[in-house]
Motif scaffolding. Structure first.
Motif, short mmCIF file in Angstrom:
data_model
loop_
_atom_site.label_atom_id
_atom_site.label_comp_id
_atom_site.label_asym_id
_atom_site.label_seq_id
_atom_site.Cartn_x
_atom_site.Cartn_y
_atom_site.Cartn_z
N VAL A 284 0.90 -1.25 0.12
CA VAL A 284 -0.41 -0.34 0.09
C VAL A 284 0.70 1.07 0.41
CG1 VAL A 284 -1.73 -1.46 1.43
CG2 VAL A 284 0.10 0.37 2.29
N ILE A 285 0.44 3.11 -0.65
CA ILE A 285 0.51 3.87 -0.21
C ILE A 285 0.90 4.27 1.45
CG2 ILE A 285 0.81 6.12 -1.50
CD1 ILE A 285 -1.09 5.40 -3.46
N ALA A 286 2.46 4.04 1.48
CA ALA A 286 2.80 4.57 3.00
C ALA A 286 2.50 6.02 3.92
CB ALA A 286 4.07 4.36 3.27
N PRO A 287 1.77 6.23 4.37
CA PRO A 287 1.84 7.66 5.10
C PRO A 287 2.97 8.39 4.93
CG PRO A 287 1.40 6.31 6.24
CD PRO A 287 1.71 4.77 5.49
N GLY A 288 2.50 9.94 4.28
CA GLY A 288 3.85 10.36 4.38
C GLY A 288 4.37 11.27 2.83
N THR A 289 3.45 10.20 1.65
CA THR A 289 4.15 9.85 0.47
C THR A 289 3.17 10.75 -0.42
OG1 THR A 289 4.01 7.74 0.75
CG2 THR A 289 4.05 8.71 -0.90
N GLU A 290 3.58 12.16 -1.39
CA GLU A 290 2.70 13.16 -1.86
C GLU A 290 2.64 11.86 -3.42
OE1 GLU A 290 4.36 16.69 -4.29
OE2 GLU A 290 5.94 16.49 -2.41
N ILE A 291 1.41 12.47 -3.28
CA ILE A 291 0.71 11.52 -4.27
C ILE A 291 -0.12 12.51 -5.55
CG2 ILE A 291 0.91 9.29 -3.58
CD1 ILE A 291 -2.25 10.96 -3.28
N SER A 292 -0.39 12.54 -6.46
CA SER A 292 -1.69 12.78 -7.07
C SER A 292 -2.54 12.37 -6.87
CB SER A 292 -0.88 13.86 -8.16
OG SER A 292 -0.08 14.22 -8.78
N LEU A 293 -3.49 13.15 -7.10
CA LEU A 293 -5.33 13.17 -7.11
C LEU A 293 -5.33 13.24 -8.74
CD1 LEU A 293 -6.46 13.43 -3.94
CD2 LEU A 293 -5.91 11.36 -4.61
N THR A 294 -5.46 12.53 -9.39
CA THR A 294 -7.81 14.01 -10.21
C THR A 294 -8.89 13.08 -9.67
OG1 THR A 294 -7.18 11.52 -11.97
CG2 THR A 294 -5.70 13.78 -12.00
N ILE A 295 -10.09 13.52 -10.57
CA ILE A 295 -11.29 13.46 -10.50
C ILE A 295 -11.32 12.84 -12.18
CG2 ILE A 295 -13.08 14.38 -10.29
CD1 ILE A 295 -11.46 16.80 -9.20
N ASN A 296 -12.43 11.84 -11.68
CA ASN A 296 -13.60 10.76 -12.46
C ASN A 296 -14.14 11.66 -12.53
OD1 ASN A 296 -14.93 8.86 -13.42
ND2 ASN A 296 -14.27 7.42 -13.02
N THR A 297 -14.60 13.00 -14.11
CA THR A 297 -15.66 13.93 -14.40
C THR A 297 -16.97 13.14 -15.03
OG1 THR A 297 -13.73 14.50 -16.23
CG2 THR A 297 -13.37 15.92 -14.55
N GLU A 298 -16.60 11.92 -15.00
CA GLU A 298 -17.99 11.42 -15.78
C GLU A 298 -18.65 10.87 -14.41
OE1 GLU A 298 -19.01 9.86 -18.41
OE2 GLU A 298 -18.25 11.08 -19.17
N LYS A 299 -18.38 10.84 -13.26
CA LYS A 299 -18.81 10.65 -12.14
C LYS A 299 -19.42 11.20 -11.34
CE LYS A 299 -18.64 5.92 -12.00
NZ LYS A 299 -17.65 4.29 -11.37
#
Length: 321
Positions: A284-299
């Motif tokens: 799993v992605i560990a706490p403290g990790t920087e990630i990027s989010l995108t939005i499912n614009t269909e939903k």
């Protein structure tokens, strides 16, 4: 009010074309299932099921025939001669259901009938209720605070806030295209973001922080620059382990739940959000990790700035208010 226990201060109730406001409660032919079962402790299962029929003075043969039918339908025939205190909670609730259905009511009222059961029994009993209800075909009004339960047993759901109906529709429509922000947050979980709707070359775009994406389902009359409220359900946030590919987020915590893993994050502006991802076989992605989010614009859903109205097409609301 439907059963006749409370006075009606405004509006009318109809069973088909028959107005029942002033009809004697005893003549409304209503079955009721209560939160606490309300079965008689001194009567056997069979006598509990027969109670309503005897009160209505049905012939003995018909009482026997009907009670047998519903004892078998509810799979409690083997307990027919037991007293209720020798039954489990789920079995007692089946007795209450059989008793209510046995009189073949015009309308069945159910008041949080599963709230006293444990989680596994609740799931089992809601399947029983839906199957039985479809088998006997009786109009049923089912009150519950459990959103998952409401979606599982219902053909149509009415969401109320402060006594005012906000949205009436199928579970699918209410979940996917809620009428307003209250409905979006009441049915299921939702991340609420404040952003803008911006027109670019005639195409509406969702803008949130540094994120910009076209929205192809905005109603024509709503296609103009404006502040908006964005509703993104946890499964509608798509996570990318590469930073810089969308909305910057820092993972604060994660919970592995088998099929899915729930991630709790905060954004640049400090807003806390949640994302649900299908669990992978690797780590799993560990706490403290920087990630990027995108939005499912269909939903994802867009509301007016005050959250009172959905700006997208596809909202089916049978509520006239």
């Amino acid at each position: 009010m439907i059963a006749g226990f409370n006075s009606i201060e405004g509006g009318d109730f109809y069973f088909n074309e028959k107005r029942i406001n002033d009809l004697d409660p005893a003549k409304r032919n209503i079955g009721m299932v209560f939160q606490n079962y309300a079965i008689f402790p001194h009567l056997t299962v069979r006598k509990n099921v027969e109670f309503g029929l005897k009160n209505k003075h049905f012939p003995k043969e018909e009482i026997k025939e009907r009670s047998e039918k519903f004892l078998n339908l509810m799979q409690i025939n083997e307990f027919a001669d037991r007293l209720p205190d020798r039954l489990s909670g789920g079995q007692q609730q089946r007795v209450a259901l059989a008793r209510a259905l046995c009189i073949e009511p015009d309308v069945l009222l159910m008041d949080e009938p599963l709230s006293n059961l444990d989680a596994k029994l609740r799931v089992e009993m809601r399947t029983v209720i839906k199957n039985i209800q479809h088998d006997v075909g009786i109009t049923t009004v089912y009150v519950t605070h459990d959103q998952e339960e409401a979606m599982a047993v219902s053909d149509r759901v009415a969401v109320m806030n402060g006594g005012v109906i906000q949205h009436i529709g199928t579970p699918k429509n209410i979940y996917q295209r809620p009428a307003n922000q209250f409905v979006a947050t009441f049915i299921g979980r939702s991340n609420i973001l404040k952003g803008q709707l911006v027109m670019k070359d005639g195409v509406p775009h969702l803008r949130f922080l540094n994120y910009d994406a076209p929205m192809h389902h905005v109603r024509k009359e709503c296609q103009h620059d404006q502040d908006i409220t964005i509703s993104v359900r946890p499964e509608e946030f798509l996570m990318n382990r590469e930073a810089g590919k969308g909305i910057k987020a820092i993972v604060d915590d994660c919970v592995f739940l088998g099929l899915n893993t729930h991630y709790f994050m905060h954004l640049e502006d400090g807003l806390e959000v949640e994302s649900i991802q299908e669990s992978t076989i690797d780590s799993v992605i560990a706490p403290g990790t920087e990630i990027s989010l995108t939005i499912n614009t269909e939903k994802a859903n867009l509301f007016t700035a005050d959250g009172s109205e959905n700006l997208l097409t596809g909202v089916a609301n049978d509520c006239e208010a």
